[in-house]
Design an enzyme around this catalytic site. Structure first.
Site, short mmCIF file in Angstrom:
data_model
loop_
_atom_site.label_atom_id
_atom_site.label_comp_id
_atom_site.label_asym_id
_atom_site.label_seq_id
_atom_site.Cartn_x
_atom_site.Cartn_y
_atom_site.Cartn_z
N ASP A 143 -13.28 41.84 33.92
CA ASP A 143 -14.25 40.88 33.17
C ASP A 143 -15.48 41.39 32.87
O ASP A 143 -16.11 42.07 33.47
CB ASP A 143 -14.64 39.67 34.47
CG ASP A 143 -15.51 38.91 34.08
OD1 ASP A 143 -15.54 38.28 32.91
OD2 ASP A 143 -16.14 38.03 35.18
N ASN B 13 -17.90 39.28 31.25
CA ASN B 13 -19.23 38.35 31.40
C ASN B 13 -19.49 37.62 32.61
O ASN B 13 -20.26 36.58 32.37
CB ASN B 13 -19.20 37.50 29.97
CG ASN B 13 -17.73 36.77 30.05
OD1 ASN B 13 -16.93 36.54 31.00
ND2 ASN B 13 -17.44 35.81 29.04
N ASP C 296 1.52 39.75 23.09
CA ASP C 296 2.51 38.96 23.66
C ASP C 296 2.96 37.79 22.52
O ASP C 296 2.16 37.24 22.07
CB ASP C 296 2.16 38.20 24.89
CG ASP C 296 3.38 38.10 25.85
OD1 ASP C 296 4.43 37.50 25.37
OD2 ASP C 296 3.27 38.63 27.01
N ASP D 273 8.20 36.67 24.32
CA ASP D 273 8.48 35.80 25.52
C ASP D 273 9.90 35.02 25.47
O ASP D 273 10.34 34.54 24.35
CB ASP D 273 7.28 35.00 25.58
CG ASP D 273 7.40 34.30 26.87
OD1 ASP D 273 7.23 34.89 27.84
OD2 ASP D 273 7.32 32.90 26.80
N GLU E 262 11.98 39.89 25.92
CA GLU E 262 12.50 39.32 27.40
C GLU E 262 13.38 38.49 27.26
O GLU E 262 13.52 37.48 26.36
CB GLU E 262 10.93 38.77 28.06
CG GLU E 262 11.42 38.09 29.49
CD GLU E 262 10.56 36.96 29.87
OE1 GLU E 262 10.42 36.81 31.17
OE2 GLU E 262 10.03 36.12 29.13
N HIS F 162 4.31 40.42 35.80
CA HIS F 162 3.65 39.46 36.11
C HIS F 162 4.39 38.17 36.47
O HIS F 162 3.81 37.14 36.91
CB HIS F 162 2.55 38.83 35.00
CG HIS F 162 3.34 38.51 33.76
ND1 HIS F 162 4.31 38.96 33.09
CD2 HIS F 162 3.44 37.09 33.31
CE1 HIS F 162 4.97 38.24 32.10
NE2 HIS F 162 4.29 37.22 32.22
N ASP F 163 5.43 38.23 36.70
CA ASP F 163 6.31 37.03 37.06
C ASP F 163 6.83 37.21 38.36
O ASP F 163 7.70 36.32 38.82
CB ASP F 163 7.34 36.80 36.04
CG ASP F 163 6.78 36.00 34.75
OD1 ASP F 163 5.94 35.47 34.76
OD2 ASP F 163 7.32 36.54 33.58
#
Ligand code: GLC
Length: 545
Positions: free
Chosen positions: A28, A30, A105, A207, A267, A328-329
């Site tokens: 991050d 900000n 992606d 995806d 994917e 991430h899944d």
């Protein structure tokens, strides 16, 4: 761009080490608690030092975030949470300046229900965009068939009163699905692809690519014994249709109209390696389709070897393999395999991933052994986790927690409140601490990546399996007279095995660490019977490079 083409003229993505970034959770810049593009740019030196060649960045496009960016409402804009288009340009230029490629992606099985295309499409049956999405007539409350929304675990058909029809959303109701049989829709999507390729993106991770086409008769899926999230169905009619191959060929033509080997990485939906393998066509479809065999493998030399062999066997002639342990899944592999001997197992797994024949995909944080913790119900953000809590786990939030950079509050990820809780082990398990420790998991990964670069045989060589005792997986990679042999003990017991001679390129064991008693890098290793300690690793090179 200072990018080296390999002397064997292999396309860059065959020799590259990929690193997946989930942008909400990487860095991050900000203080709003959510990672962003500027944050990624600020960590490029880290990525370059670690040694990765290419990034796959999960979606950062404009989105209502019902599925955290996998629901896009403007394909040509960066969501303000992540920054703006200039931040993307800057990230791309800075990455390319360091020789790092950037794959983005492409989420085009569905859009967000807030995409203006869908607003038009749902407004009337005569709207020119109506047929860009999938519709079935509504005759009473009965749904057209048994297709399900995987993340909501109920019917995938949602009513659209304005047109008296159902629309389809097999992930969430907020992700209406495109009708890929419509040529105008296809053209619109290829234009989106061109937009990013024109900007300089090095390719796409596509995806749920095998879900694009649905059955033209909308038949119900047959029953199959599989629990959540597939909900007792074999997904042969709502996805995985053969017509998708024609679309892959069209995509390939788009990618190939650009210089620089732009890559398409698909994917597939489902765990079937044969299905994934089929997406390579005869060199005219996707460059790579994700091989998810290792995501669902139990721990063990035999289990991994069987899966690797199966994948090699299914791949069509000329297709290039790839391997992934985490994304991430799915639960991170450190958590999956780490009930016992977690650190030792993570080292063995890393050596396997980085020494097999095929492009390795790393997931952010695996280099320091980030794990998955149970999150309280209140902390859950993933729609799948919320829908299935507490029955089938905790959804996908546990593998998406913020990157652990250092031991400061916010783990160096944010100065604000992180969108998901940071794993409580961050004060000790973090990048800064591990980079300073030559015996850390991070240093092991970085060393393996360096080795892969120094040894073309590891990137491009042939692979021959070697006979090995139980718990040991062993193979040789060979290129131009140089061979690299890899011996990995997946079990805690010492094993005796025959080793091909050469000089040690890397060695590790839980009791001895690096070198120390075992061979040091460069030590001569005579061809002999040797003992490989529990979780021991030995990599030996032979012949001239
Ligand atoms: C893919 C993505 C996943 C997303 C889904 C719907 O499986 O990896 O994160 O939720 O597609 O777009």
């Amino acid at each position: 761009m200072t990018m080296t083409t390999h002397r064997h003229n292999a396309p860059w993505w065959q020799t590259a080490v990929f690193y997946q970034i989930y942008p909400r959770s990487f860095q991050d810049s900000n203080g709003d608690g959510v990672g962003d593009l500027k944050g990624i740019t600020s960590r490029l030196d880290y990525l370059s030092q670690f040694g990765v060649d290419a990034l796959w960045i999960s979606p950062f496009f404009k989105s209502p975030m019902r599925d955290f960016g996998y629901d896009i409402s403007d394909y040509r804009a960066v969501d303000s949470l992540f920054g703006g288009m200039d931040d993307f340009r800057e990230l791309l230029a800075a990455a390319h300046g360091r020789g790092i490629r950037v794959v983005i992606d492409l989420v085009v099985n569905h859009s967000s229900d807030e995409h203006p295309w869908f607003a038009e499409a749902r407004s009337s049956r005569s709207n020119p965009k109506h047929d860009w999405y999938i519709w079935r007539p509504m005759n009473g409350p009965r749904r057209p068939n048994n297709w399900v929304s995987l993340f909501e675990q109920k019917s995938a058909w949602q009513p659209n009163p304005a047109t008296g029809e159902w629309f389809l959303g097999t992930f969430t109701r907020n992700q209406p699905e495109f009708d890929w049989r419509n040529p105008e829709l296809r053209k619109a999507i290829y234009d989106v692809a061109r937009f990013w390729l024109d900007l300089g993106a090095d390719g796409f991770r596509m995806d749920v690519a095998t879900a694009y086409v649905k059955d033209d008769q909308f038949r119900s899926n047959p029953f199959k014994w599989n629990l959540s999230p597939d909900i007792f169905q074999e997904h042969i009619y709502d996805r995985n249709r053969p017509e998708v191959h024609g679309i892959f060929r069209e995509f390939r033509a788009v990618a190939q109209s650009y210089p620089g080997d732009r890559v398409l990485i698909g994917e597939t939906h489902g765990r079937d390696p044969a299905l994934a393998a089929s997406c390579h066509g005869s060199g005219d479809e996707l460059h790579m389709a994700f091989n998810f065999e290792f995501l669902f493998s139990p721990w063990g030399a035999r289990a991994f070897r069987e899966r690797a062999e199966r994948w090699y066997k299914f791949l069509p002639q000329g297709a290039w393999p790839n391997f992934t342990l985490s994304n991430h899944d799915q639960r991170r592999h450190y958590a999956r395999y780490g009930k016992r001997d977690a650190d030792a197992r993570a080292r063995v797994a890393a050596a396997m991933l980085l020494c097999l024949r095929g492009t390795p995909f790393l997931y952010y944080g695996e280099e320091i052994g980030m794990t998955c913790r149970r999150l309280g119900r209140a902390a859950l953000r993933d729609p799948l986790g919320i829908a299935t809590w507490p029955l089938s786990g905790y959804g996908r939030d546990p593998e998406r927690t913020p990157m652990q950079w250092d031991d400061s509050p916010g783990a160096g990820f944010t100065s604000g409140t992180p969108w998901l809780p940071v794993n409580p082990d961050f004060p000790t398990r973090n990048v800064r601490a591990q980079m300073a420790d030559p015996g850390s998991l991070w240093s092991w990964y970085a060393g393996l990546i360096r080795l892969r670069k120094a040894e073309p045989a590891l990137a491009l060589g042939s692979l021959t399996w070697l006979d090995a005792p139980p718990d040991v997986m062993a193979w040789t990679r060979e290129l131009d007279g140089r061979s690299v042999s890899v011996y990995l003990n997946f079990g805690p017991r010492r094993r005796e095995l025959a080793v091909r001679g050469g000089s040690a390129l890397a060695a590790w064991s839980p009791t001895r660490g690096y070198g120390k008693g075992g061979p040091n890098r460069g030590d001569a290793v005579p061809a002999s019977r040797r003992v490989l300690e529990g979780y021991g690793i030995l990599i030996v090179g032979e012949g001239t490079r």
